[in-house]
Design a protein around this motif. Sequence first.
Motif, PDB file in Angstrom:
ATOM      1  N   LEU A  23       0.840  -1.192   0.000  1.00 52.18           N
ATOM      2  CA  LEU A  23       0.000   0.000   0.000  1.00 52.18           C
ATOM      3  C   LEU A  23       0.880   1.248   0.000  1.00 52.18           C
ATOM      4  O   LEU A  23       1.921   1.288   0.657  1.00 52.18           O
ATOM      5  N   HIS A  24       0.448   2.252  -0.739  1.00 49.82           N
ATOM      6  CA  HIS A  24       1.194   3.509  -0.823  1.00 49.82           C
ATOM      7  C   HIS A  24       0.289   4.660  -0.396  1.00 49.82           C
ATOM      8  O   HIS A  24      -0.910   4.672  -0.698  1.00 49.82           O
ATOM      9  N   PRO A  55      -5.728  -6.440   0.312  1.00 49.95           N
ATOM     10  CA  PRO A  55      -4.735  -5.366   0.455  1.00 49.95           C
ATOM     11  C   PRO A  55      -3.403  -5.715  -0.202  1.00 49.95           C
ATOM     12  O   PRO A  55      -2.662  -4.822  -0.623  1.00 49.95           O
ATOM     13  N   ALA A  56      -3.093  -7.020  -0.296  1.00 52.24           N
ATOM     14  CA  ALA A  56      -1.854  -7.455  -0.945  1.00 52.24           C
ATOM     15  C   ALA A  56      -2.061  -7.699  -2.435  1.00 52.24           C
ATOM     16  O   ALA A  56      -1.216  -7.344  -3.256  1.00 52.24           O
ATOM     17  N   THR A  57      -3.196  -8.284  -2.809  1.00 49.78           N
ATOM     18  CA  THR A  57      -3.414  -8.662  -4.205  1.00 49.78           C
ATOM     19  C   THR A  57      -4.016  -7.543  -5.058  1.00 49.78           C
ATOM     20  O   THR A  57      -3.926  -7.581  -6.279  1.00 49.78           O
ATOM     21  N   LYS A  58      -4.631  -6.558  -4.413  1.00 52.84           N
ATOM     22  CA  LYS A  58      -5.242  -5.431  -5.125  1.00 52.84           C
ATOM     23  C   LYS A  58      -4.726  -4.119  -4.541  1.00 52.84           C
ATOM     24  O   LYS A  58      -5.478  -3.155  -4.346  1.00 52.84           O
ATOM     25  N   VAL A  63       3.439   6.806   8.349  1.00 53.01           N
ATOM     26  CA  VAL A  63       2.870   5.493   8.658  1.00 53.01           C
ATOM     27  C   VAL A  63       3.571   4.865   9.861  1.00 53.01           C
ATOM     28  O   VAL A  63       4.799   4.771   9.897  1.00 53.01           O
ATOM     29  N   ILE A  64       2.776   4.457  10.838  1.00 52.93           N
ATOM     30  CA  ILE A  64       3.302   3.797  12.037  1.00 52.93           C
ATOM     31  C   ILE A  64       2.533   2.488  12.241  1.00 52.93           C
ATOM     32  O   ILE A  64       1.321   2.504  12.467  1.00 52.93           O
ATOM     33  N   SER A  68      -4.866   1.410  -2.571  1.00 54.24           N
ATOM     34  CA  SER A  68      -4.079   2.621  -2.312  1.00 54.24           C
ATOM     35  C   SER A  68      -4.759   3.858  -2.874  1.00 54.24           C
ATOM     36  O   SER A  68      -4.782   4.925  -2.238  1.00 54.24           O
ATOM     37  N   ALA A  69      -5.335   3.726  -4.060  1.00 52.61           N
ATOM     38  CA  ALA A  69      -6.013   4.868  -4.687  1.00 52.61           C
ATOM     39  C   ALA A  69      -7.180   5.334  -3.811  1.00 52.61           C
ATOM     40  O   ALA A  69      -7.412   6.551  -3.652  1.00 52.61           O
ATOM     41  N   ILE A  70      -7.919   4.392  -3.246  1.00 51.81           N
ATOM     42  CA  ILE A  70      -9.047   4.734  -2.358  1.00 51.81           C
ATOM     43  C   ILE A  70      -8.524   5.405  -1.089  1.00 51.81           C
ATOM     44  O   ILE A  70      -9.033   6.447  -0.659  1.00 51.81           O
ATOM     45  N   LEU A  71      -7.510   4.807  -0.490  1.00 51.47           N
ATOM     46  CA  LEU A  71      -6.968   5.335   0.768  1.00 51.47           C
ATOM     47  C   LEU A  71      -6.408   6.741   0.590  1.00 51.47           C
ATOM     48  O   LEU A  71      -6.515   7.579   1.488  1.00 51.47           O
TER      49      LEU A  71
END
Length: 213
Positions: free
Chosen positions: A19-20, A197-200, A27-28, A205-208
């Motif tokens: 995730l980016h 979260p790993a496969t998509k 990020v913690i 990331s775009a949503i977050l």
Amino acid sequence: MKLYIVSGLGADYTVLERLHFNTGIEVIFLNWLIPETNESFSRYVQRMADRVDASEPFYLLGYSFGGIIVQEINRLKHARKVVILGSIKSHHEKSKLIRAGELTRIPKMLPTGFFNERSMVAYSFFRKLFDPKNPKILQYFRVRDPYYLKWSIDKICDWKYDEDQEVIQIMADRDIVFPLKNSHPDYIIHNATHLFPATKSGEVSAILNRIFV
């Protein structure tokens, strides 16, 4: 802005490492603590929350069981935004399997050795539950203390929580752990399992990045 993240049951940061986030987001990862013997859920949540600095605004993000934990942390230390991935917003969204565990008390009765990482039964259980087609499923699940696993599953089954409508929920349409049909998420990741979260990661990331700004 600090973003505190709690990963899934038995999972460290690796399941979320793809995730980016936007520039400016610090990020913690709040790594799992091993529960003390007979530790209450409220006491455990307090210990997890002790590592969150509430002296300044912050965000919370939780995946799977971590989604339950961040909602509980939010009760103690209110976040500006709370997002849950592949998790539920209340006990009314529990799957039939989890409800069965709650009613039968089987998780309490199972011997701790059942959750030993060398147990083929445990391996088959986790693989079938999270993603039947992923042969490397255990690469994401590195917190394998048997007591922690048994304790966590028991607490998931027993969890009671009334929905907080401000919590933002992202789910996958093929999730077996927390089936989509039991929830009304804000975002749906299509053609994805509980490991989305790993496969998509790009889509998530775009949503977050639209949420955490």
